[in-house]
Design a protein around this motif. Sequence first.
Motif, PDB file in Angstrom:
ATOM      1  N   THR A  37      32.315  58.796  49.248  1.00  0.00           N
ATOM      2  CA  THR A  37      33.825  58.974  48.758  1.00  0.00           C
ATOM      3  C   THR A  37      33.979  58.612  47.289  1.00  0.00           C
ATOM      4  O   THR A  37      34.640  59.211  46.257  1.00  0.00           O
ATOM      5  N   GLY A  40      29.830  55.777  44.452  1.00  0.00           N
ATOM      6  CA  GLY A  40      29.049  54.544  43.939  1.00  0.00           C
ATOM      7  C   GLY A  40      30.189  53.370  43.429  1.00  0.00           C
ATOM      8  O   GLY A  40      29.314  52.540  42.646  1.00  0.00           O
ATOM      9  N   LEU A  42      31.681  51.354  44.955  1.00  0.00           N
ATOM     10  CA  LEU A  42      31.964  49.995  45.946  1.00  0.00           C
ATOM     11  C   LEU A  42      33.223  50.118  46.348  1.00  0.00           C
ATOM     12  O   LEU A  42      33.898  48.967  46.604  1.00  0.00           O
ATOM     13  N   ALA A  45      32.577  52.518  51.551  1.00  0.00           N
ATOM     14  CA  ALA A  45      31.406  52.272  52.498  1.00  0.00           C
ATOM     15  C   ALA A  45      31.155  53.571  53.201  1.00  0.00           C
ATOM     16  O   ALA A  45      30.554  53.194  54.275  1.00  0.00           O
ATOM     17  N   CYS A  47      29.082  55.512  52.525  1.00  0.00           N
ATOM     18  CA  CYS A  47      27.544  55.481  52.183  1.00  0.00           C
ATOM     19  C   CYS A  47      26.848  54.866  52.975  1.00  0.00           C
ATOM     20  O   CYS A  47      25.515  54.549  52.681  1.00  0.00           O
ATOM     21  N   CYS A  84      24.894  53.859  47.902  1.00  0.00           N
ATOM     22  CA  CYS A  84      24.905  54.226  46.639  1.00  0.00           C
ATOM     23  C   CYS A  84      24.373  53.046  45.683  1.00  0.00           C
ATOM     24  O   CYS A  84      24.418  53.028  44.601  1.00  0.00           O
TER      25      CYS A  84
HETATM   26 FE1  FES Z   1      31.448  54.471  48.059  1.00  0.00          FE
HETATM   27 FE2  FES Z   1      28.955  53.596  48.138  1.00  0.00          FE
HETATM   28  S1  FES Z   1      29.704  55.719  47.811  1.00  0.00           S
HETATM   29  S2  FES Z   1      30.577  52.490  48.492  1.00  0.00           S
END
Ligand code: FES
Length: 101
Positions: A37, A40, A42, A45, A47, A84
Amino acid sequence: MKIVFRQGGAEDVIADGAPGERLLRVGQRHGLPLEGTCEGDLACATCHVIVDAEDFARLPPAREEEEDMLDLAHGATRYSRLSCQIILDEMLDGLRVTVPG
Ligand code: FES
């Protein structure tokens, strides 16, 4: 390079990835249920993957920010990572991960 995505119960998905690509993107491209969502940052979570125990040491260690986010991931284990944050390289060919249900 190949990545094996396991999904509890369903058949494994053998995915093609390229060096420099994020594991999250490879999984999404092959239809795995990895939301990613926050794309990448952070911050979500969604992913979360669980790396096979024998493969876990092939990955560079998680940064503190990733560890903090993993604390919030549903069903996290000591072999959990955020897909990610995993950048593929040739050393990771054949990596096996499970996408939690
Ligand atoms: Fe949201 Fe990895 S895509 S923490």
